[in-house]
Scaffold this motif. Structure first.
Motif, PDB file in Angstrom:
ATOM      1  N   HIS A 187       0.815  -1.209   0.000  1.00 41.15           N
ATOM      2  CA  HIS A 187       0.000   0.000   0.000  1.00 41.15           C
ATOM      3  C   HIS A 187       0.854   1.268   0.000  1.00 41.15           C
ATOM      4  O   HIS A 187       0.314   2.376   0.100  1.00 41.15           O
ATOM      5  N   GLY A 188       2.165   1.116  -0.107  1.00 37.20           N
ATOM      6  CA  GLY A 188       3.038   2.276  -0.221  1.00 37.20           C
ATOM      7  C   GLY A 188       3.326   2.986   1.086  1.00 37.20           C
ATOM      8  O   GLY A 188       3.743   4.153   1.076  1.00 37.20           O
ATOM      9  N   MET A 189       3.137   2.311   2.207  1.00 33.51           N
ATOM     10  CA  MET A 189       3.388   2.937   3.506  1.00 33.51           C
ATOM     11  C   MET A 189       4.889   3.065   3.752  1.00 33.51           C
ATOM     12  O   MET A 189       5.658   2.129   3.479  1.00 33.51           O
ATOM     13  N   SER A 190       5.319   4.194   4.293  1.00 30.31           N
ATOM     14  CA  SER A 190       6.734   4.380   4.614  1.00 30.31           C
ATOM     15  C   SER A 190       7.120   3.501   5.796  1.00 30.31           C
ATOM     16  O   SER A 190       6.264   3.107   6.611  1.00 30.31           O
ATOM     17  N   ALA A 191       8.409   3.196   5.916  1.00 29.81           N
ATOM     18  CA  ALA A 191       8.876   2.289   6.970  1.00 29.81           C
ATOM     19  C   ALA A 191       8.537   2.792   8.376  1.00 29.81           C
ATOM     20  O   ALA A 191       8.008   2.020   9.202  1.00 29.81           O
ATOM     21  N   PRO A 192       8.810   4.071   8.722  1.00 29.95           N
ATOM     22  CA  PRO A 192       8.478   4.545  10.078  1.00 29.95           C
ATOM     23  C   PRO A 192       6.972   4.501  10.363  1.00 29.95           C
ATOM     24  O   PRO A 192       6.552   4.093  11.449  1.00 29.95           O
ATOM     25  N   TYR A 193       6.173   4.925   9.382  1.00 32.80           N
ATOM     26  CA  TYR A 193       4.716   4.916   9.540  1.00 32.80           C
ATOM     27  C   TYR A 193       4.206   3.482   9.699  1.00 32.80           C
ATOM     28  O   TYR A 193       3.348   3.194  10.549  1.00 32.80           O
ATOM     29  N   LEU A 194       4.750   2.572   8.912  1.00 35.02           N
ATOM     30  CA  LEU A 194       4.338   1.173   8.967  1.00 35.02           C
ATOM     31  C   LEU A 194       4.671   0.559  10.321  1.00 35.02           C
ATOM     32  O   LEU A 194       3.858  -0.180  10.893  1.00 35.02           O
ATOM     33  N   ARG A 195       5.841   0.862  10.860  1.00 43.18           N
ATOM     34  CA  ARG A 195       6.213   0.327  12.179  1.00 43.18           C
ATOM     35  C   ARG A 195       5.248   0.814  13.254  1.00 43.18           C
ATOM     36  O   ARG A 195       4.803   0.036  14.103  1.00 43.18           O
ATOM     37  N   ARG A 196       4.932   2.106  13.217  1.00 38.98           N
ATOM     38  CA  ARG A 196       4.004   2.659  14.217  1.00 38.98           C
ATOM     39  C   ARG A 196       2.620   2.026  14.089  1.00 38.98           C
ATOM     40  O   ARG A 196       1.983   1.684  15.100  1.00 38.98           O
ATOM     41  N   ARG A 197       2.172   1.872  12.860  1.00 38.30           N
ATOM     42  CA  ARG A 197       0.849   1.302  12.631  1.00 38.30           C
ATOM     43  C   ARG A 197       0.795  -0.159  13.078  1.00 38.30           C
ATOM     44  O   ARG A 197      -0.176  -0.596  13.706  1.00 38.30           O
ATOM     45  N   CYS A 198       1.845  -0.921  12.792  1.00 42.91           N
ATOM     46  CA  CYS A 198       1.891  -2.325  13.209  1.00 42.91           C
ATOM     47  C   CYS A 198       1.891  -2.436  14.729  1.00 42.91           C
ATOM     48  O   CYS A 198       1.163  -3.260  15.305  1.00 42.91           O
ATOM     49  N   ASP A 199       2.672  -1.620  15.392  1.00 41.59           N
ATOM     50  CA  ASP A 199       2.701  -1.661  16.860  1.00 41.59           C
ATOM     51  C   ASP A 199       1.322  -1.350  17.438  1.00 41.59           C
ATOM     52  O   ASP A 199       0.889  -1.979  18.412  1.00 41.59           O
TER      53      ASP A 199
END
Length: 259
Positions: free
Chosen positions: A121-133
């Motif tokens: 979905h094109g999520m950036s790495a920092p944003y993806l980490r926060r969202r996963c947590d």
């Protein structure tokens, strides 16, 4: 807001099969099985809509049409002014869809499965980490996020599949029987997760056979029978139409009224 109008989908019957899959089902004729004939409903921001119906009524086909996994023969699905059937790419960007099968990659861990779909979905790495947590905390996944998917229990797989479906923060969430086969504790976590979407003002649609889930969560109900909308309204309106304070009895009466 998502509004569904006149949704329809048919499938060609095998040449040797001139009758519908069930002799009493009116949807098979002229060499076609009309799985969904005329389904309409709406779900506003902050609402949870329960999609109900007997087995084979057309619920799963309807949800697959909404997700654009299947192409509709007729009808429209409009969300915030965008016709999702006319623009499937826009639909997939806006919708989080959980199908009846988890569809996880067995050799990847739970975390890797969710992160993979986030990257799609094109999520950036920092944003993806926060969202996963955030998701792992809400779904109580931290104890197994680093286990391979093929080693997870049914409940763990379902939590992972839901996290994967909503990792990109969709504007609409669609879940096909999310609690089927789960133990009480896992089902409670998922139901609480579904309820949390009301505060987020995100329309959420889920199919279920468990009417206590509907009573607990749903603002609106759509009952499908033989591929058509048999009822659309609040749970209180369903009770009134079905002539019973018991949701199970009201549901059965509405189905009988529709024949």
């Amino acid at each position: 807001m998502i509004e569904v109008r006149g949704l329809a989908k048919r499938f060609r019957l095998p040449s040797h099969q001139g009758k519908p899959p069930q002799s009493h089902d009116p949807r098979g004729h002229d060499g076609w099985f009309h799985a969904v004939r005329d389904v309409s409903f709406r779900c506003a921001p902050g609402e949870v809509l329960g999609l109900l119906g007997p087995n084979g009524a057309g619920k799963t086909t309807t949800l697959r049409l909404l997700s654009t996994a299947l192409k509709a023969d007729a009808g429209s699905v409009v969300a915030n002014g965008v016709d999702l059937l006319a623009d499937p790419l826009a639909a997939r960007q806006r919708i989080g869809f959980l199908s009846g099968t988890t569809g996880l990659y067995g050799r990847l861990t739970a975390r890797e499965n969710v992160e993979y779909f986030g990257r799609l979905h094109g999520m950036s790495a920092p944003y993806l980490r926060r969202r996963c947590d955030e998701l792992f905390e809400l779904l109580q996944m931290h104890q197994f996020v680093d286990k391979r998917a093929d080693q997870l229990s049914t409940g763990m797989k379902q939590k992972c599949a839901i996290a994967r479906a909503v990792v990109h923060e969709p504007q609409i969430v669609i879940l096909d029987e999310p609690t089927t086969g789960l133990d009480v504790m896992s089902a409670k976590i998922l139901l609480d997760f579904i309820a949390s979407y009301k505060a987020l003002r995100i329309p959420l649609i889920f199919s279920t056979h468990h009417l206590h889930e509907v009573d607990k969560l749903c603002d609106r109900v759509c009952i499908i029978n033989h591929g058509k909308t048999a009822f659309h309204g609040s749970t209180e309106e369903l009770r009134h139409l079905g002539g019973s304070a018991d949701l199970y009895d009201a549901f059965v009466d509405v189905i009988k009224q529709g024949g």
